[in-house]
Design an enzyme around this catalytic site. Structure first.
Site, PDB file in Angstrom:
ATOM      1  N   CYS A 113     -95.192  48.063 -74.606  1.00 43.53           N
ATOM      2  CA  CYS A 113     -94.240  47.626 -73.568  1.00 43.53           C
ATOM      3  C   CYS A 113     -94.386  48.415 -72.266  1.00 43.53           C
ATOM      4  O   CYS A 113     -93.779  48.055 -71.255  1.00 43.53           O
ATOM      5  CB  CYS A 113     -92.812  47.732 -74.087  1.00 43.53           C
ATOM      6  SG  CYS A 113     -92.528  46.730 -75.551  1.00 43.53           S
ATOM      7  N   HIS A 241     -87.772  48.315 -68.096  1.00 42.99           N
ATOM      8  CA  HIS A 241     -88.208  47.466 -69.207  1.00 42.99           C
ATOM      9  C   HIS A 241     -86.966  46.924 -69.915  1.00 42.99           C
ATOM     10  O   HIS A 241     -86.022  47.663 -70.193  1.00 42.99           O
ATOM     11  CB  HIS A 241     -89.062  48.297 -70.173  1.00 42.99           C
ATOM     12  CG  HIS A 241     -89.368  47.582 -71.441  1.00 42.99           C
ATOM     13  ND1 HIS A 241     -89.826  46.283 -71.465  1.00 42.99           N
ATOM     14  CD2 HIS A 241     -89.261  47.968 -72.745  1.00 42.99           C
ATOM     15  CE1 HIS A 241     -89.996  45.913 -72.725  1.00 42.99           C
ATOM     16  NE2 HIS A 241     -89.655  46.914 -73.516  1.00 42.99           N
ATOM     17  N   ASN A 271     -86.753  40.884 -75.274  1.00 43.08           N
ATOM     18  CA  ASN A 271     -87.766  41.883 -74.918  1.00 43.08           C
ATOM     19  C   ASN A 271     -89.133  41.192 -74.930  1.00 43.08           C
ATOM     20  O   ASN A 271     -89.645  40.842 -76.000  1.00 43.08           O
ATOM     21  CB  ASN A 271     -87.707  43.026 -75.943  1.00 43.08           C
ATOM     22  CG  ASN A 271     -88.763  44.094 -75.694  1.00 43.08           C
ATOM     23  OD1 ASN A 271     -89.677  43.903 -74.896  1.00 43.08           O
ATOM     24  ND2 ASN A 271     -88.643  45.199 -76.394  1.00 43.08           N
TER      25      ASN A 271
HETATM   26  N1  COA Z   1     -77.694  41.530 -87.732  1.00 45.39           N
HETATM   27  C1  COA Z   1     -76.759  42.154 -88.467  1.00 45.39           C
HETATM   28  N2  COA Z   1     -76.904  43.411 -88.916  1.00 45.39           N
HETATM   29  C2  COA Z   1     -78.066  44.032 -88.633  1.00 45.39           C
HETATM   30  C3  COA Z   1     -79.080  43.430 -87.894  1.00 45.39           C
HETATM   31  C4  COA Z   1     -78.870  42.126 -87.447  1.00 45.39           C
HETATM   32  N3  COA Z   1     -79.767  41.444 -86.719  1.00 45.39           N
HETATM   33  N4  COA Z   1     -80.112  44.300 -87.755  1.00 45.39           N
HETATM   34  C5  COA Z   1     -79.750  45.421 -88.396  1.00 45.39           C
HETATM   35  N5  COA Z   1     -78.513  45.249 -88.932  1.00 45.39           N
HETATM   36  C6  COA Z   1     -77.732  46.203 -89.701  1.00 45.39           C
HETATM   37  C7  COA Z   1     -78.567  47.264 -90.381  1.00 45.39           C
HETATM   38  O1  COA Z   1     -79.062  46.805 -91.593  1.00 45.39           O
HETATM   39  C8  COA Z   1     -77.570  48.380 -90.517  1.00 45.39           C
HETATM   40  O2  COA Z   1     -76.779  48.111 -91.644  1.00 45.39           O
HETATM   41  P1  COA Z   1     -76.313  49.301 -92.624  1.00 45.39           P
HETATM   42  O3  COA Z   1     -75.496  50.218 -91.758  1.00 45.39           O
HETATM   43  O4  COA Z   1     -75.563  48.582 -93.657  1.00 45.39           O
HETATM   44  O5  COA Z   1     -77.582  49.936 -93.092  1.00 45.39           O
HETATM   45  C9  COA Z   1     -76.666  48.248 -89.290  1.00 45.39           C
HETATM   46  O6  COA Z   1     -76.875  46.911 -88.815  1.00 45.39           O
HETATM   47  C10 COA Z   1     -76.992  49.217 -88.186  1.00 45.39           C
HETATM   48  O7  COA Z   1     -78.393  49.173 -87.945  1.00 45.39           O
HETATM   49  P2  COA Z   1     -79.068  50.040 -86.833  1.00 45.39           P
HETATM   50  O8  COA Z   1     -80.546  49.832 -86.864  1.00 45.39           O
HETATM   51  O9  COA Z   1     -78.558  51.450 -86.925  1.00 45.39           O
HETATM   52  O10 COA Z   1     -78.437  49.363 -85.529  1.00 45.39           O
HETATM   53  P3  COA Z   1     -78.498  49.840 -84.051  1.00 45.39           P
HETATM   54  O11 COA Z   1     -77.171  49.947 -83.482  1.00 45.39           O
HETATM   55  O12 COA Z   1     -79.463  50.989 -83.853  1.00 45.39           O
HETATM   56  O13 COA Z   1     -79.166  48.560 -83.331  1.00 45.39           O
HETATM   57  C11 COA Z   1     -81.293  47.915 -82.470  1.00 45.39           C
HETATM   58  C12 COA Z   1     -80.458  48.137 -83.700  1.00 45.39           C
HETATM   59  C13 COA Z   1     -82.682  47.503 -82.915  1.00 45.39           C
HETATM   60  C14 COA Z   1     -80.665  46.791 -81.675  1.00 45.39           C
HETATM   61  C15 COA Z   1     -81.339  49.197 -81.605  1.00 45.39           C
HETATM   62  O14 COA Z   1     -81.647  50.304 -82.419  1.00 45.39           O
HETATM   63  C16 COA Z   1     -82.337  49.130 -80.504  1.00 45.39           C
HETATM   64  O15 COA Z   1     -82.209  48.320 -79.593  1.00 45.39           O
HETATM   65  N6  COA Z   1     -83.327  50.029 -80.511  1.00 45.39           N
HETATM   66  C17 COA Z   1     -84.323  50.087 -79.484  1.00 45.39           C
HETATM   67  C18 COA Z   1     -85.312  49.031 -79.742  1.00 45.39           C
HETATM   68  C19 COA Z   1     -86.322  48.933 -78.677  1.00 45.39           C
HETATM   69  O16 COA Z   1     -86.074  49.215 -77.544  1.00 45.39           O
HETATM   70  N7  COA Z   1     -87.502  48.477 -79.087  1.00 45.39           N
HETATM   71  C20 COA Z   1     -88.557  48.131 -78.236  1.00 45.39           C
HETATM   72  C21 COA Z   1     -89.164  49.293 -77.564  1.00 45.39           C
HETATM   73  S1  COA Z   1     -90.238  48.653 -76.398  1.00 45.39           S
END
Ligand code: COA
Length: 318
Positions: A113, A241, A271
């Site tokens: 990215c 980004h 994204n």
């Molecule tokens: N719908 C519902 N629940 C979901 C889910 C979805 N689509 N995806 C994950 N969960 C659940 C998980 O299983 C977890 O459940 P648990 O607590 O029972 O284990 C809970 O939600 C929390 O998951 P977590 O990964 O801690 O959520 P988060 O608040 O970190 O959000 C992202 C997840 C991916 C949205 C976030 O971490 C993010 O945006 N990260 C950066 C990603 C990024 O920028 N990537 C590209 C880089 S270029």
């Protein structure tokens, strides 16, 4: 002194819209969860479109807006990790579809990215020695090809698209002062290549990547501003980004950037990886928000873990 200015931009998105509701019918998720955690409501995904088709359409618009013909391009770089083929590169295919001269340097670059920032810096360096002083930088990704559509933690995040920028190099212009780097991290974001025996899907540790982004973006901003001897107030528009609306909002809050000075399209684009910054630039240009002489601070981050920042001036009527 010697650097590039941004002359024109373009973008192309596939026509199929995939909403959070559509995803909730495939995996265990809800519109509310996705919107609250990411700011994304819908994204575009390729059905009939190809990577090459998206690149070509975005590049044609950028050339037209820039008032530059294919024959004036000296270097063509495509930032991508999801090209239609490994050989020929997306840039070589673009040379064919656009009719770029035979002595144009054409190659792909993969910095996930952060690819558009890596490509802009590479372009600035190469144009100094190129036969013609206009460069074409395209960011394009079709992540729908590598997303695991049964993994709710990743499939909700990404969209497909292409963005392109035509830049011009002159000895009298200042450098964009790019800051780039990489942590050599092979675990937090992973997507196997054609030679791998792993499952052919992208995987990610979202929380750790989120934390990395919150450190990388301010670090890049501070270094870029320092290099240019500017403060955040001197910048006309910030283009980050588009990975998560919460990351963008937290950074905007930290630097007290008013809403009209930064851009957010993640709600309807998701994204789009290497394409996210040039798509944003193209939409800003279409909206008349990149006037001649204005300065855009760009920051990208992504797999690798890579990061990049630069300040580019709009130089349309020079
Ligand atoms: N719908 C519902 N629940 C979901 C889910 C979805 N689509 N995806 C994950 N969960 C659940 C998980 O299983 C977890 O459940 P648990 O607590 O029972 O284990 C809970 O939600 C929390 O998951 P977590 O990964 O801690 O959520 P988060 O608040 O970190 O959000 C992202 C997840 C991916 C949205 C976030 O971490 C993010 O945006 N990260 C950066 C990603 C990024 O920028 N990537 C590209 C880089 S270029």
């Amino acid at each position: 002194m010697n650097g590039i200015k941004l002359r024109g931009t373009g973008s192309c998105l596939p026509s199929r819209i995939l909403t959070n509701g559509d995803l909730a019918r495939r995996v265990d998720t809800t519109d509310e969860w996705i919107t609250t955690r990411t700011g994304i409501r819908e994204r575009r995904v390729c059905t009939g479109e190809t990577h090459s088709g998206l690149c070509t359409a975005a590049a044609r618009t950028a050339l037209k807006r820039a008032g530059v013909t294919p024959g004036e391009v000296g270097v063509c770089i495509v930032a991508t990790m999801t090209a239609d083929a490994v050989i020929p590169s997306a840039a070589c295919t673009l040379q064919k579809t656009l009719g770029l001269p035979a002595d144009t340097l054409c190659f792909d670059l993969n910095a996930a990215c952060s690819g558009f920032l890596y490509a802009l810096h590479t372009m600035e360096c190469l144009l100094a020695a190129a036969p013609r002083k206009f460069g074409l930088v395209v960011g394009c990704d079709v992540l729908s090809r590598v997303v695991d559509w049964s993994d709710r933690s990743t499939c909700i995040l990404f969209g497909d698209g292409a963005g392109a920028a035509v830049v011009e190099w002159r000895a009298a212009w200042p450098s964009i002062g790019a800051v780039l780097g990489c942590h050599g991290n092979t675990e937090l974001l992973y997507c196997p290549g054609p030679g791998s025996r792993d499952d052919p899907y992208l995987s990610m540790e979202g929380q750790k990547v989120f934390k990395f982004a919150l450190e990388a973006v301010p670090w890049c901003m501070d270094r870029v501003l320092e290099r240019h001897g500017l403060t955040a107030e001197d910048v006309d528009v910030f283009v980050f980004h588009q990975a998560n609306a919460r990351i963008i909002d937290l950074v905007a809050k930290k630097y007290r950037i008013p809403a009209e000075k930064y851009y957010k399209n993640i709600e309807c684009r998701g994204n789009t990886s290497a394409a996210s910054i040039p798509i944003a630039l193209s939409e800003l240009e279409a909206a008349g928000r990149l006037p001649d002489g204005s300065r855009a601070l760009l920051v990208g981050f992504g797999g690798g873990l890579t990061w990049g920042g630069a300040l580019i001036e709009i130089g349309r009527n020079v």
